[in-house]
Design a protein around this motif. Structure first.
Motif, PDB file in Angstrom:
ATOM      1  N   LEU A 155      84.738  17.781 -32.092  1.00 25.99           N
ATOM      2  CA  LEU A 155      83.771  17.395 -31.062  1.00 25.99           C
ATOM      3  C   LEU A 155      84.363  17.643 -29.677  1.00 25.99           C
ATOM      4  CD1 LEU A 155      80.942  16.202 -30.792  1.00 25.99           C
ATOM      5  CD2 LEU A 155      81.994  13.945 -30.600  1.00 25.99           C
ATOM      6  N   THR A 156      85.639  17.411 -29.525  1.00 28.61           N
ATOM      7  CA  THR A 156      86.307  17.680 -28.246  1.00 28.61           C
ATOM      8  C   THR A 156      86.169  19.147 -27.872  1.00 28.61           C
ATOM      9  OG1 THR A 156      87.909  15.907 -28.584  1.00 28.61           O
ATOM     10  CG2 THR A 156      88.529  17.651 -27.051  1.00 28.61           C
ATOM     11  N   ALA A 157      86.327  20.002 -28.873  1.00 23.96           N
ATOM     12  CA  ALA A 157      86.195  21.434 -28.605  1.00 23.96           C
ATOM     13  C   ALA A 157      84.761  21.809 -28.287  1.00 23.96           C
ATOM     14  CB  ALA A 157      86.701  22.229 -29.804  1.00 23.96           C
ATOM     15  N   LEU A 158      83.813  21.228 -29.008  1.00 25.63           N
ATOM     16  CA  LEU A 158      82.406  21.545 -28.762  1.00 25.63           C
ATOM     17  C   LEU A 158      81.943  21.096 -27.386  1.00 25.63           C
ATOM     18  CD1 LEU A 158      80.810  20.607 -32.239  1.00 25.63           C
ATOM     19  CD2 LEU A 158      81.084  22.895 -31.282  1.00 25.63           C
ATOM     20  N   LEU A 159      82.465  19.954 -26.926  1.00 26.38           N
ATOM     21  CA  LEU A 159      82.061  19.416 -25.630  1.00 26.38           C
ATOM     22  C   LEU A 159      82.924  19.950 -24.482  1.00 26.38           C
ATOM     23  CD1 LEU A 159      81.329  15.710 -26.635  1.00 26.38           C
ATOM     24  CD2 LEU A 159      79.684  17.544 -26.244  1.00 26.38           C
ATOM     25  N   HIS A 160      83.897  20.802 -24.828  1.00 24.32           N
ATOM     26  CA  HIS A 160      84.742  21.449 -23.821  1.00 24.32           C
ATOM     27  C   HIS A 160      85.499  20.429 -22.969  1.00 24.32           C
ATOM     28  CE1 HIS A 160      82.790  25.192 -24.918  1.00 24.32           C
ATOM     29  NE2 HIS A 160      81.608  24.657 -24.674  1.00 24.32           N
TER      30      HIS A 160
END
Length: 333
Positions: free
Chosen positions: A69-74
């Motif tokens: 999720l951290t990667a998806l939300l940048h």
């Protein structure tokens, strides 16, 4: 918007497979606690994309526990608080004792009887074994997904699986009821891949009964009866012969008709001989006037009333009423 301190699902509905956690009026913050109970998994999604999946345990939500999720939300440097996410809880327990049955008869081809319509019913159990596939293939973005939403589809799969298992087993229609365990195991094995592609696992499948049309059941019963007669033809012939002799002995006037019936039944000369012996043992003489068989020591014919004249069955000599041996040839009477 309120800040969530804890995210959890208590599974109040026993048949609920998937439950979407309500975040419409709240947001997740740094340090929110997540509790996933035994028999559950929790899935975080962002804009329809499946992100992090949590197995049973207690978690503190941060960049370490939410890497996807951290990667998806940048989030380039740190957990940005607060944030919104779609959160789904999915039950991984077994949903047991669900019933299946054929809504309409299933046509099965039998080597001897041809196309036969059969009905069947039984029970099955299943569970979720891949939460991500379930979300993608079946439940979508629903707020709740229950066993009722998937039962009709599962039932249709199982009926097709049962038909295939019977057809490939080379088992006669008459022997199906004696092979229910083997057929159930075959369906369970053959249907595994069909369930896995939707994130489900068929954990048990039982055929409790297979019923045939009444006319087919009658044909099977008749075939069994004829098979029994074929296997025991000699015994039934002897029984029929014995019954004919007994009836003839009861009614002397039946002798000729019984012998004729014996020939018609294929008993031939044997029955004539045995009937003759039976009459001989029951008296042996015939009335000279009407031909009726006479009881032993009879003085008058029971059919016509004529005076009885005894004759030797060996030489034909006339005998005294009380004679025990023939005076001409000495035969014992």
């Amino acid at each position: 918007m309120s800040l969530l301190d804890i995210v959890q699902w208590t599974e109040e509905a026993p048949n609920e497979i998937l439950h979407k956690f309500d975040t419409r009026k709240s947001v997740v913050k740094w340090g929110t606690k997540l509790t996933v109970r035994e028999g559950q998994v929790c899935v975080f999604c962002d804009k329809g994309n499946i992100a992090d999946i949590f197995t049973p345990g207690m978690y503190t939500l941060n960049t370490d526990t939410l890497p996807i999720l951290t990667a998806l939300l940048h989030w380039a440097y740190a957990f940005e608080s607060p944030f919104k996410s779609d959160i789904y809880f999915i039950s991984t327990k077994q949903f047991v004792k669900h019933k299946w049955g054929t809504a309409t008869p299933v046509i099965i081809k039998d080597a001897r009887l041809g196309a036969v319509r059969v009905r069947g019913y039984g029970t099955y159990s299943f569970k979720v074994n891949n939460a991500a596939k379930l979300l993608k293939e079946l439940s979508g973005t629903r707020r709740s997904f229950t066993t009722a939403d998937v039962e009709d589809y599962i039932r249709s799969l199982l009926v097709m699986g049962m038909s295939d298992a019977i057809g490939s087993s080379n088992t006669d229609i008459a022997d199906l009821s004696a092979n229910l365990m083997e057929l159930s195991a075959a369906v369970l094995k053959n249907m595994a891949d069909s369930f896995l592609k939707f994130g489900l696992e068929l954990t048990s499948f039982n055929i409790e009964s297979i019923s045939l049309p009444s006319e087919v059941e009658k044909a099977i019963d008749e075939n069994a009866r004829l098979g029994l007669l074929r296997d025991n033809a000699d015994i039934y012939t002897r029984i029929a012969r014995a019954d004919a002799i007994v009836e003839a002995a009861k009614n002397p006037g039946m002798a000729g008709s019984v012998v004729g019936a014996g020939i018609g039944l294929g008993l031939g000369a044997d029955i004539g001989k045995e009937i003759g012996e039976g009459f001989s043992q029951s008296g042996g003489n015939r009335c000279s006037a009407c031909g009726a068989t006479l009881p032993a020591n009879a003085k008058f014919c029971p059919e016509c009333g004529s005076t009885v004249k005894r004759t030797c069955p060996e030489c034909g000599a006339e005998l005294a009423p009380s004679a025990k041996f023939c005076p001409e040839c000495g035969k014992k009477l």
